[in-house]
Design a protein around this motif. Structure first.
Motif, short mmCIF file in Angstrom:
data_model
loop_
_atom_site.label_atom_id
_atom_site.label_comp_id
_atom_site.label_asym_id
_atom_site.label_seq_id
_atom_site.Cartn_x
_atom_site.Cartn_y
_atom_site.Cartn_z
N LYS A 116 -55.79 -47.52 101.11
CA LYS A 116 -56.83 -48.30 101.77
C LYS A 116 -57.07 -49.63 101.06
O LYS A 116 -57.17 -50.69 101.69
CB LYS A 116 -58.13 -47.49 101.83
CG LYS A 116 -59.33 -48.23 102.44
CD LYS A 116 -59.11 -48.59 103.90
CE LYS A 116 -60.38 -48.99 104.63
NZ LYS A 116 -61.05 -50.15 104.09
N GLU A 117 -57.18 -49.61 99.73
CA GLU A 117 -57.44 -50.86 99.01
C GLU A 117 -56.29 -51.85 99.14
O GLU A 117 -56.49 -53.07 99.22
CB GLU A 117 -57.75 -50.59 97.52
CG GLU A 117 -56.68 -49.84 96.76
CD GLU A 117 -56.89 -48.32 96.74
OE1 GLU A 117 -56.50 -47.69 95.74
OE2 GLU A 117 -57.45 -47.78 97.72
N ASP A 120 -56.57 -53.39 102.63
CA ASP A 120 -57.61 -54.43 102.65
C ASP A 120 -57.11 -55.73 102.02
O ASP A 120 -57.36 -56.82 102.55
CB ASP A 120 -58.86 -53.94 101.91
CG ASP A 120 -59.59 -52.83 102.66
OD1 ASP A 120 -59.38 -52.71 103.89
OD2 ASP A 120 -60.34 -52.07 102.02
N TYR A 123 -54.66 -57.52 104.39
CA TYR A 123 -55.32 -58.31 105.43
C TYR A 123 -55.70 -59.70 104.92
O TYR A 123 -55.65 -60.68 105.65
CB TYR A 123 -56.60 -57.60 105.90
CG TYR A 123 -56.38 -56.36 106.74
CD1 TYR A 123 -55.19 -56.15 107.44
CD2 TYR A 123 -57.36 -55.39 106.82
CE1 TYR A 123 -55.00 -55.01 108.20
CE2 TYR A 123 -57.19 -54.25 107.60
CZ TYR A 123 -56.01 -54.06 108.28
OH TYR A 123 -55.84 -52.94 109.05
N GLU A 130 -53.62 -57.82 110.29
CA GLU A 130 -54.78 -57.35 111.05
C GLU A 130 -54.39 -57.16 112.51
O GLU A 130 -54.84 -56.20 113.16
CB GLU A 130 -55.95 -58.32 110.92
CG GLU A 130 -56.60 -58.29 109.55
CD GLU A 130 -57.95 -58.99 109.53
OE1 GLU A 130 -58.88 -58.42 108.95
OE2 GLU A 130 -58.05 -60.10 110.09
#
Length: 198
Positions: A116-117, A120, A123, A130
């Protein structure tokens, strides 16, 4: 992190990404550097309900399934994922909450994981991703909406034939009870449908 050295994983995931966005060499290099390649034996649990869902998974080879287990231990299969598919517990992955679903390998599987990090940061560093993941999530939402409507409007037999069309290779690898739990019927009723098909 180390960039993937094996060309097969590189080629398959880059082909998947190229369906929706184009990357230059630097962007490719960065994207590959944040992926972790993992090999799992058959019947491995890669996400267990209650655990924080930390990654989204891209299947290179093998077959996975996500399923929900109720308080009585009954399993309901949510989806299957074969090569070139993405799979996670999306709501819990996005919100970094304990997983509601389990994800297991049906056969020996090779996957690429994106944390997840790292997503992020991706993006921020390469904003076009995205768009890529928006399309992936939109398609997943549409697929599940269609499935809900089919469950409400079609017979179990019709849903079984749709399943065979959608997952022709997967259907050969999985147990009858897993297909039945995906269709929301008993294995016995599925046996009757299959017998009538012959």
């Amino acid at each position: 992190m180390k960039i993937l050295q094996n060309k097969m994983p590189q080629n398959l995931i880059l082909k998947n990404v190229s369906k929706h966005i184009s990357l230059d060499e630097n962007e490719i290099s960065y994207f590959l550097s944040i992926l972790t390649e993992k090999k799992y034996p058959k019947k491995s649990i890669i996400l267990k309900e209650g655990e924080i869902c930390r990654s989204i998974n891209f299947v290179l080879s093998g077959t996975l399934r996500s399923f929900y287990r109720d308080s009585e231990g009954k399993e309901s299969t949510i989806m299957f994922a074969a090569a070139d598919w993405w799979i996670t517990d999306m709501a819990c992955f996005i919100n970094q909450q304990p997983a509601m679903l389990n994800i297991e390998t049906i056969e020996e599987s090779l996957i690429l994981q994106l944390k997840k990090e790292d997503l992020d940061n991706l993006y921020i560093k390469i904003p076009k991703f995205e768009r890529f993941f928006r399309i992936i999530m939109q398609n997943a939402y549409i697929r599940e909406q269609v499935r809900v409507i089919q469950n409400l409007s079609l017979s179990a037999e019709q849903r079984y034939y749709i399943f065979l069309e959608k997952y022709p290779e997967v259907s050969k690898q999985i147990k009858q009870k897993q297909i039945a739990s995906y269709l929301g019927i008993t294995p016995e009723f599925l046996s009757m449908i299959r017998a009538n098909k012959k």
